[in-house]
Scaffold this motif. Structure first.
Motif, PDB file in Angstrom:
ATOM      1  N   LYS A   1      -4.976   9.496  -7.688  1.00 15.33           N
ATOM      2  CA  LYS A   1      -6.218   9.816  -6.983  1.00 15.33           C
ATOM      3  C   LYS A   1      -7.069   8.552  -6.842  1.00 15.33           C
ATOM      4  CE  LYS A   1      -6.538  14.686  -8.326  1.00 15.33           C
ATOM      5  NZ  LYS A   1      -7.364  15.717  -9.016  1.00 15.33           N
ATOM      6  N   GLY A   2      -7.661   8.393  -5.668  1.00 15.13           N
ATOM      7  CA  GLY A   2      -8.532   7.255  -5.420  1.00 15.13           C
ATOM      8  C   GLY A   2      -7.829   6.019  -4.897  1.00 15.13           C
ATOM      9  N   VAL A   3      -6.471   6.041  -4.864  1.00 14.24           N
ATOM     10  CA  VAL A   3      -5.725   4.890  -4.376  1.00 14.24           C
ATOM     11  C   VAL A   3      -5.597   4.964  -2.851  1.00 14.24           C
ATOM     12  CG1 VAL A   3      -3.453   3.765  -4.337  1.00 14.24           C
ATOM     13  CG2 VAL A   3      -4.437   4.517  -6.508  1.00 14.24           C
ATOM     14  N   LYS A   4      -5.863   3.847  -2.184  1.00 14.88           N
ATOM     15  CA  LYS A   4      -5.711   3.783  -0.727  1.00 14.88           C
ATOM     16  C   LYS A   4      -4.252   3.965  -0.350  1.00 14.88           C
ATOM     17  CE  LYS A   4      -6.111   0.566   3.157  1.00 14.88           C
ATOM     18  NZ  LYS A   4      -6.432  -0.819   3.557  1.00 14.88           N
ATOM     19  N   THR A   5      -3.995   4.790   0.669  1.00 18.47           N
ATOM     20  CA  THR A   5      -2.625   5.030   1.123  1.00 18.47           C
ATOM     21  C   THR A   5      -2.491   4.690   2.602  1.00 18.47           C
ATOM     22  OG1 THR A   5      -3.086   7.351   1.682  1.00 18.47           O
ATOM     23  CG2 THR A   5      -2.281   6.883  -0.554  1.00 18.47           C
TER      24      THR A   5
ATOM     25  N   SER B   1       8.827  -1.856  -9.432  1.00 14.90           N
ATOM     26  CA  SER B   1       8.566  -2.436 -10.754  1.00 14.90           C
ATOM     27  C   SER B   1       7.680  -1.491 -11.567  1.00 14.90           C
ATOM     28  CB  SER B   1       7.877  -3.794 -10.609  1.00 14.90           C
ATOM     29  OG  SER B   1       6.572  -3.630 -10.090  1.00 14.90           O
ATOM     30  N   SER B   2       7.809  -1.578 -12.880  1.00 14.26           N
ATOM     31  CA  SER B   2       7.004  -0.720 -13.750  1.00 14.26           C
ATOM     32  C   SER B   2       5.517  -0.988 -13.550  1.00 14.26           C
ATOM     33  CB  SER B   2       7.386  -0.955 -15.219  1.00 14.26           C
ATOM     34  OG  SER B   2       7.243  -2.325 -15.558  1.00 14.26           O
ATOM     35  N   GLU B   3       5.155  -2.247 -13.253  1.00 13.32           N
ATOM     36  CA  GLU B   3       3.755  -2.601 -13.010  1.00 13.32           C
ATOM     37  C   GLU B   3       3.225  -1.913 -11.763  1.00 13.32           C
ATOM     38  OE1 GLU B   3       1.022  -6.643 -12.417  1.00 13.32           O
ATOM     39  OE2 GLU B   3       3.203  -6.780 -12.638  1.00 13.32           O
ATOM     40  N   GLU B   4       4.043  -1.894 -10.699  1.00 17.09           N
ATOM     41  CA  GLU B   4       3.603  -1.273  -9.458  1.00 17.09           C
ATOM     42  C   GLU B   4       3.502   0.237  -9.602  1.00 17.09           C
ATOM     43  OE1 GLU B   4       4.639  -1.562  -4.653  1.00 17.09           O
ATOM     44  OE2 GLU B   4       5.714  -2.788  -6.119  1.00 17.09           O
ATOM     45  N   LYS B   5       4.468   0.838 -10.288  1.00 14.69           N
ATOM     46  CA  LYS B   5       4.415   2.296 -10.495  1.00 14.69           C
ATOM     47  C   LYS B   5       3.195   2.671 -11.320  1.00 14.69           C
ATOM     48  CE  LYS B   5       8.698   2.481 -11.946  1.00 14.69           C
ATOM     49  NZ  LYS B   5      10.010   2.947 -12.441  1.00 14.69           N
ATOM     50  N   GLU B   6       2.920   1.905 -12.361  1.00 14.83           N
ATOM     51  CA  GLU B   6       1.771   2.204 -13.214  1.00 14.83           C
ATOM     52  C   GLU B   6       0.461   2.048 -12.453  1.00 14.83           C
ATOM     53  OE1 GLU B   6      -0.216   0.656 -17.425  1.00 14.83           O
ATOM     54  OE2 GLU B   6       1.764  -0.048 -16.802  1.00 14.83           O
ATOM     55  N   ARG B   7       0.437   1.137 -11.511  1.00 17.53           N
ATOM     56  CA  ARG B   7      -0.771   0.854 -10.750  1.00 17.53           C
ATOM     57  C   ARG B   7      -1.084   1.928  -9.717  1.00 17.53           C
ATOM     58  NH1 ARG B   7      -2.939  -4.427  -9.965  1.00 17.53           N
ATOM     59  NH2 ARG B   7      -4.419  -4.549  -8.226  1.00 17.53           N
TER      60      ARG B   7
ATOM     61  N   THR C   1       0.851  -1.182   0.000  1.00 13.51           N
ATOM     62  CA  THR C   1       0.000   0.000   0.000  1.00 13.51           C
ATOM     63  C   THR C   1       0.893   1.240   0.000  1.00 13.51           C
ATOM     64  OG1 THR C   1      -1.643  -1.205   1.289  1.00 13.51           O
ATOM     65  CG2 THR C   1      -1.850   1.198   1.215  1.00 13.51           C
ATOM     66  N   PRO C   2       0.706   2.164  -0.951  1.00  9.71           N
ATOM     67  CA  PRO C   2       1.603   3.325  -1.037  1.00  9.71           C
ATOM     68  C   PRO C   2       1.539   4.208   0.209  1.00  9.71           C
ATOM     69  CG  PRO C   2       0.271   3.101  -3.023  1.00  9.71           C
ATOM     70  CD  PRO C   2      -0.308   2.161  -2.024  1.00  9.71           C
TER      71      PRO C   2
END
Length: 349
Positions: A309-313, A283-289, A256-257
């Motif tokens: 925006k909208g990502v749980k932190t 990873s590029s996948e995690e950054k993109e996500r 979780t960021p």
């Protein structure tokens, strides 16, 4: 004895049936013995040499003294004596840890501790390492260690993530008690069969010095943070592949960021370069996500990677819980206590 488990580093664990007269014990319990004969290097010839030398030494000096020159490598029997002492100290630490974790036992965060035990060997001998083997009586938890699962092979990513969230909650709950475990790994986390709730076992390296200090001091202690925040997350992030003795993939695939606000606060000490590099190295996948890159911000001048925006932190560290806050989520605690009441052995220890 019903069965023997894989030996721990400093003990052997047996599944045993108590005597019928032991009315306050469940039908099956774990007997954990601090047996110095556990290491693979042990053999009957070495044991005979150990017994002869320790008896001779006590007969000559009347007590155990250091029998070797510190500049010389110790003989094999001295090494075995040191090993016995190490095992005894580990057992004592584990007993003290469980005595400080009575509430955690009630909540199922750790096994129940029923008391100490001794296995008699030769009562008339001259040294405790020859007369008996000390042990602990512990709850038998029906389940499997995390090491026995293989995320991505015999466990779906969704199931692995659900268990990971339970393990993270276990760590938050245990952190409040001020007992440092010092050996967080996938072999020491048991997942219960009936509800997939985890319990942390093997407290032989425990440190209880913080158990009686105020909650805020316990919570903010660096070693407590290392145990129940960093090491738990490292275990889940690296997965079983971090342990060459087992196979399997990652448990907690995406962290979780940390919130932008908390990243900015951390940058005041670490610097923008360190904060931005930590995200850039993902990873590029995690950054993109999870992240948007603001290329207009220099890596050493501000926060270049911002949470979408909208990502749980989350915060960099969990906040100190209120003193009267329950040690685990309400429903889990309620149903676990209920299961104890309706069980065949409704005893408190």
């Amino acid at each position: 004895m019903v069965a023997a488990f894989t030996p721990f580093t400093n003990s052997v664990a047996l599944l045993v049936k108590p005597e019928p007269s032991a009315l306050q014990l469940p039908p099956r319990i774990v007997l954990k013995l601090a047996d110095r004969r556990v290491p693979e290097a042990w053999n009957f010839d070495a044991e005979q040499d150990y017994q002869e030398n320790i008896r001779s030494h006590i007969e000559k000096f009347g007590m155990i003294k250091s029998p070797c020159n510190p500049d010389e490598a110790p003989s094999e029997w001295v090494h075995m004596l040191d090993l016995w002492d190490y095992f005894e100290r580990g057992l004592s630490k584990e007993r003290e840890a469980y005595q400080c974790l009575t509430e955690a036992q009630d909540l199922g965060l750790v096994p129940r501790f029923f008391g100490a035990a001794q296995l008699k060997v030769e009562e008339s001998d001259c040294h405790p390492s020859l007369t008996h083997i000390n042990g602990l009586l512990l709850e038998y938890i029906q389940g499997r260690t995390m090491a026995s699962f293989q995320p991505g092979i015999n466990l779906s990513p969704e199931e692995a993530e659900a268990i990971s969230q339970n393990v993270l909650q276990l760590a938050r709950d245990l952190r409040r008690y001020g007992v440092i475990h010092n050996d967080i790994n996938i072999h020491n986390v048991i997942i219960r069969s009936e509800n997939h709730r985890p319990a942390l076992i093997d407290w032989a390296l425990a440190d209880i010095r913080l158990a009686k200090v105020p909650l805020e001091q316990r919570w903010k202690n660096r070693t407590m943070w290392q145990d129940f925040h960093y090491d738990i997350r490292r275990l889940l992030r690296n997965g079983n592949d971090g342990d060459t003795s087992v196979a399997g993939g990652v448990w907690h695939r995406y962290r979780t960021p940390i919130s932008d606000m908390d990243q900015c606060r951390m940058a005041q000490n670490a610097g923008w370069g360190v904060i931005n590099k930590a995200i850039s190295d993902l990873s590029s996948e995690e950054k993109e996500r999870f992240y948007d890159e603001d290329t207009s911000v220099g890596s050493n001048l501000g926060l270049r990677w911002k949470v979408k925006k909208g990502v749980k932190t989350r915060l960099h560290d969990d906040p100190v819980p209120a003193c009267d806050e329950p040690s685990t989520v309400g429903l889990y605690a309620f149903f676990f206590r209920l299961s104890l009441v309706v069980s065949n052995n409704p005893f408190r220890y």
